[in-house]
Design an enzyme around this catalytic site. Structure first.
Site, PDB file in Angstrom:
ATOM      1  N   LYS A   2       0.853  -1.181   0.000  1.00 51.07           N
ATOM      2  CA  LYS A   2       0.000   0.000   0.000  1.00 51.07           C
ATOM      3  C   LYS A   2       0.893   1.236   0.000  1.00 51.07           C
ATOM      4  O   LYS A   2       1.927   1.267   0.685  1.00 51.07           O
ATOM      5  CB  LYS A   2      -0.892  -0.039   1.244  1.00 51.07           C
ATOM      6  CG  LYS A   2      -1.931   1.065   1.350  1.00 51.07           C
ATOM      7  CD  LYS A   2      -2.785   0.823   2.574  1.00 51.07           C
ATOM      8  CE  LYS A   2      -3.834   1.907   2.800  1.00 51.07           C
ATOM      9  NZ  LYS A   2      -4.659   1.635   3.994  1.00 51.07           N
ATOM     10  N   SER A   6      -9.979  -0.690   7.457  1.00 52.29           N
ATOM     11  CA  SER A   6      -9.341  -0.457   6.164  1.00 52.29           C
ATOM     12  C   SER A   6      -8.549  -1.632   5.612  1.00 52.29           C
ATOM     13  O   SER A   6      -8.039  -1.557   4.499  1.00 52.29           O
ATOM     14  CB  SER A   6      -8.451   0.786   6.227  1.00 52.29           C
ATOM     15  OG  SER A   6      -9.247   1.944   6.158  1.00 52.29           O
ATOM     16  N   SER A  25      -9.374   1.718   3.316  1.00 55.38           N
ATOM     17  CA  SER A  25      -8.522   2.479   2.408  1.00 55.38           C
ATOM     18  C   SER A  25      -7.481   1.602   1.717  1.00 55.38           C
ATOM     19  O   SER A  25      -6.780   2.070   0.833  1.00 55.38           O
ATOM     20  CB  SER A  25      -7.824   3.595   3.178  1.00 55.38           C
ATOM     21  OG  SER A  25      -6.940   3.050   4.154  1.00 55.38           O
TER      22      SER A  25
END
Length: 535
Positions: free
Chosen positions: A126, A230, A206
């Protein structure tokens, strides 16, 4: 043998720059060679291995006997990124050194010096996890300049374990902690990530790019981060597995923060086995608790039985009748496998909802200021707010930065009112899990991880009131999302949570649940669903 191996590596390293594109491009995969086609680039088959379903132990067995190389595996993933990612927009950039990393792993395998289960395995990060050789932006143009000076601690562990750092995945900008009505999966740096199952649906935030990339088989494993939901929501909504570890199991050093009291990075994969093996590397040890707990490799290699397990079902009917019906079918299947499923309710949730957001505002101000001081660009939250005001590109999906502005005005973390809030949050969240598990003698608590994915809409923002992640997120306890089934074409995950440092036990149980439900299926990349309705 050693001289021949060194010669082979030298030859590979000469060829690698010819097939890896220049750094800085969104996708740096190799062009198909003679005889290749777009279809072969999109194929999930490589040397008889199906990337959709293969596990890390199976890949390692093939690499150890020489029937598959990390170089070939990495190249297959790079080609799939080039061919498939334009549909979903999940991968921000690939590493210019990925193939060299793979070649080095192949040499170690040939010399019998493999560094463990992740040696040669392609991993996506990420883009809020620091890497010294690629930008780390948190999706914001404010951080899109020079890379950080050093890798995050978890990246150092991955490199030491021989993992191939394949590239960076898109995310919800600032991990969805900027606007009051954000759109998950959107960032100014990467644009909008789509759900691979139905492309006009949202991937949840996210760690949206990490989950969508895994669903599309663009990497073997990925790293996500979670403050509240997330990892587990994107995992559920994209039909993959995601673990939010116990707080402190994975180092947060070098990860763009929201709150040190709740933030953790964690592994995501298409199966529980790979998730457990990745956690064993990220945590730096084979088990995450003392005593008689199973090790992470035990949890990966020998999934436990469901017989005699007691699981509490927290239904959450607010997520809709179709999800509730899926939970009923799930409970029936687990019961048929020998588990005892009892219905439970979770206390203190309304109070947790009242306290969590104000506490996070104070913590974000403290922690983002500390992080920005280590980077080029805005040096603190005040400068970051001004950057967003003066850069129209940051406002192309949603203009708001209300959370930034509220955080700037929030009381400091030394304030007695804040300290009382966080103490109450910690107490009530832990009690909400501990008391229910003790009262019903449970091995875990289960709930839906997500509703069916809503239609992505910048003007409206997310439609994502999903309370299931909050108890474990605030308590710092582990939670694990595994595929439970579908509502139409849209995946829904089953969220499992347990007590502090019970990560290995939870993974073992999750592997048994995964095996029983058998709910995974490859995405269809449908443009829309027949109804086109939002959820």
């Amino acid at each position: 043998m050693k001289k021949r191996s060194m010669a082979a590596l030298t030859a590979i390293l000469v060829v690698v720059p010819l097939v890896a594109a220049a750094p800085g491009q969104r996708v740096q995969a190799a062009e198909p060679g003679p005889g290749d086609s777009a279809r072969s680039a999109e194929s999930t088959l490589v040397r008889g291995v199906d990337l959709d379903t293969v596990t890390i132990p199976e890949l390692q067995a093939r690499m150890n006997r020489g029937s598959l190389s990390s170089l070939r595996l990495t190249l297959a993933y790079l080609r799939r990124i080039k061919a498939v990612d334009p549909k979903i927009n999940a991968v921000l950039r690939t590493s210019p050194t990925a193939l060299r990393q793979a070649a080095a792993s192949d040499l170690r395998h040939r010399l019998g010096k493999s560094r463990g289960p992740l040696d040669g395995i392609p991993v996506l990060l990420k883009d809020n996890v620091n890497t010294r050789d690629m930008p780390t932006t948190a999706g914001s143009l404010a951080l899109a300049g020079s890379p950080p000076a050093d890798d995050a601690d978890l990246v150092k562990k991955l490199r030491a374990a021989g993992a191939v750092i394949l590239g960076k995945a898109n995310l919800s900008e600032w991990a969805n902690f900027r606007a009051a009505k954000p759109t998950s999966g959107w960032s100014a740096v990467g644009g909008q990530t789509n759900n691979p199952y139905v492309l006009d649906r949202n991937p949840c935030g996210s760690s949206s790019g990490s989950a969508a990339a895994l669903a599309a088989s663009l990497a073997q494993v990925a790293i996500g981060t979670e403050t509240d939901g997330s990892i587990v929501c994107p995992a559920g909504m994209n039909g993959v597995v995601g673990l939010k570890p116990s707080l402190g199991v994975v180092s947060q050093s070098g990860v763009v923060p929201i709150s040190a009291e709740q933030d953790t990075a964690g592994p995501m994969a298409r199966n529980v086995i790979d998730t457990a093996l990745t956690l064993s590397v990220l945590s730096g040890r084979d088990t995450v608790r003392d005593g008689d707990a199973p090790s992470l490799t035990d949890a990966a290699g020998r999934p436990g039985t469901l017989r005699g397990k007691r699981i509490g079902l927290w239904r959450l009917p607010s997520l809709g009748t179709e999800v509730d019906a899926l939970m009923t079918r799930t409970a029936e299947r687990l019961t048929a496998a020998g588990a005892e499923v009892v219905e439970v309710s979770m206390p203190y949730q309304e109070r947790l909802g009242e306290l969590e957001f104000p506490a996070l505002l104070s913590e974000f101000h403290r922690d983002i200021d500390a992080y920005l001081a280590t980077r080029g660009g805005p040096r603190d939250l005040t400068e970051l707010i001004e950057f967003n005001r003066t850069h129209p590109e940051e406002q192309t999906c949603f203009a708001g930065q209300e959370l930034f502005e509220q955080a700037l005005a929030a009381p400091p973390t030394t304030d007695p009112e804040y300290l009382a809030m966080r103490a109450e949050l910690t107490d009530l969240s832990r009690r909400s899990i501990d008391e229910v598990m003790a009262a019903h003698d449970l091995d875990a608590i289960a709930s839906p991880a997500n509703p069916p994915a809503w239609t992505t809409d910048c003007a409206r923002g997310d439609n994502d009131v999903i309370p299931s992640s909050t108890p474990a997120a605030v308590a710092g306890y582990p939670s694990l999302s595994v595929p439970a089934g579908f509502v139409g074409e849209l995946p829904v995950g089953l969220l499992l949570m347990a007590g502090d440092r019970q990560d290995a036990e939870l993974l073992s149980l999750g592997a048994a649940v995964e095996h029983r439900l058998g709910a995974w299926r490859a995405p269809g990349y449908l443009p829309s669903t027949p109804s086109g309705a939002s959820h």
